[in-house]
Design a protein around this motif. Sequence first.
Motif, mmCIF file in Angstrom:
data_model
loop_
_atom_site.group_PDB
_atom_site.id
_atom_site.type_symbol
_atom_site.label_atom_id
_atom_site.label_comp_id
_atom_site.label_asym_id
_atom_site.label_seq_id
_atom_site.Cartn_x
_atom_site.Cartn_y
_atom_site.Cartn_z
ATOM 1 N N SER A 96 -11.946 36.572 31.229
ATOM 2 C CA SER A 96 -13.327 36.309 31.652
ATOM 3 C C SER A 96 -14.010 35.423 30.618
ATOM 4 C CB SER A 96 -14.100 37.617 31.792
ATOM 5 O OG SER A 96 -13.538 38.435 32.785
ATOM 6 N N ASN A 97 -14.739 34.417 31.110
ATOM 7 C CA ASN A 97 -15.322 33.474 30.178
ATOM 8 C C ASN A 97 -16.479 32.715 30.775
ATOM 9 O OD1 ASN A 97 -14.758 33.029 27.390
ATOM 10 N ND2 ASN A 97 -12.600 32.772 27.924
ATOM 11 N N THR A 131 -10.892 29.396 27.026
ATOM 12 C CA THR A 131 -11.737 29.286 28.215
ATOM 13 C C THR A 131 -10.976 28.765 29.437
ATOM 14 O OG1 THR A 131 -12.478 27.051 27.624
ATOM 15 C CG2 THR A 131 -13.814 28.908 26.841
ATOM 16 N N VAL A 132 -9.818 28.166 29.227
ATOM 17 C CA VAL A 132 -9.031 27.664 30.368
ATOM 18 C C VAL A 132 -8.031 28.713 30.847
ATOM 19 C CG1 VAL A 132 -9.280 25.294 29.602
ATOM 20 C CG2 VAL A 132 -7.258 26.589 28.899
ATOM 21 N N GLU A 133 -8.001 29.877 30.193
ATOM 22 C CA GLU A 133 -7.095 30.953 30.593
ATOM 23 C C GLU A 133 -7.734 31.717 31.739
ATOM 24 O OE1 GLU A 133 -4.601 33.326 31.598
ATOM 25 O OE2 GLU A 133 -3.862 32.285 29.795
ATOM 26 N N SER A 134 -7.144 31.642 32.906
ATOM 27 C CA SER A 134 -7.731 32.230 34.108
ATOM 28 C C SER A 134 -7.805 33.751 34.058
ATOM 29 C CB SER A 134 -6.945 31.796 35.349
ATOM 30 O OG SER A 134 -5.598 32.246 35.275
ATOM 31 N N LEU A 135 -6.974 34.385 33.254
ATOM 32 C CA LEU A 135 -6.964 35.843 33.183
ATOM 33 C C LEU A 135 -8.014 36.391 32.216
ATOM 34 C CD1 LEU A 135 -3.100 36.500 33.166
ATOM 35 C CD2 LEU A 135 -4.683 36.652 35.093
#
Length: 411
Positions: A97-98, A91-95
């Motif tokens: 969608s979450n 969820t902290v991966e900006s690429l």
Amino acid sequence: MKKIISVVLLVLSLLSGQEVAANDFDVPAKYAIAVEASTGKILYEKNADKVAGIASITKILTAYMVYKEVNAGRLKWDDPVNISDYPYQLTVESLASNVPLEKRQYTVRQLLEASMIASANSAAIALAEKIAGSEPRFVDMMTKQLKEWGITDAKLVNASGLNNNLLGNNIYPDSGRNDENMMSAKDVAIIARQLIQDYPDVLTITSKTVADFDGTPMNTYNYMLENQTYYREGVDGLKTGTTDFAGASFVGTSTENGMRIISVILDADKAEDNPFARFIATTNLLDYVRNNYEMTTVIEAGQPFRKSSAPVLDGKQKTVSAVAQKDFNVVQKKSNKISNDITIKTNDQLTAPVKQDELVGTAQFNDKDLVGSGYLGDLPQVELLAGTQVKRSFFLKVWWNHFVIYVNENL
């Protein structure tokens, strides 16, 4: 007289021009297909059998697996789903969608809505882990399901559609660091058709433009829904997908001319310059379908086709009318003369008494105007039922009938 001839020639030239335009139509995407859902008739295709990246369109298959588990009673919509470290850390991966998953426990319904509306990748992974125990085992379940539908060319490595390079050490065994899910536009259409036919309730989710996820607002990525940039009346699903590898893609469904159309656009042209390219391509494709195809009823419910009947042995009548169980609807080009090339097959082993509405045969539409492989399944057909009851004849007549049959077959 000359004026009449001129008008006729003008009309013919206009009709001819429309047909050429239809034949020359080229959707602005590398891969595409349009299918009428109820019949499975293919109305347009472009490189539809070539395998390509599908990105988050994967989630329509993930959703199907969720609905299947709920329908089988192995899962409930309100069942809690614990969020493991793997989807939580994503969820902290900006690429990717979450939606935020801070509570670390949500319901099946919440996560399905998040995956389909907000394209939440962690939600899809959490559902996969809930159902199969791990994402790789869920991928195996997905692959098995595809094979049951006759799809053997797909390559699946995860439940979300993300590129493996975002998943760290959580990738499918023996898959590559940059692998992604791949299948053809036709494969996608098959999955979409199965989803909306088996579980039409999914459209209540995919038609939402906004929704609440445990206090967090979610917005759709489908800009063809109501109040969106490329709104089109009739569109109520299904799923977008975007990665560098797959390009901008969209599997949609819309009601056009009373037909439920499934459209698939994979890798829309010029998407790098226009964020709406996939929706423009879809609009063009749906316009093509609307302008060129229509649904036709070739046999009305409760009616025979050209006095169709089935033979009856031992009955007070020798035949019984064979009538359509429901309206027999087929899809044909508007420019064509309506075809009623129907093959009637009746049961030649009917023995009285025959009940009204008893199955006595089938009627199949022999479609000669095929695009590509023609249909995602068999040619359209409808069951034929007995239009009336047929009572058993007098016992001596029955005995005589069987005596004659015996003599003819054995002597």
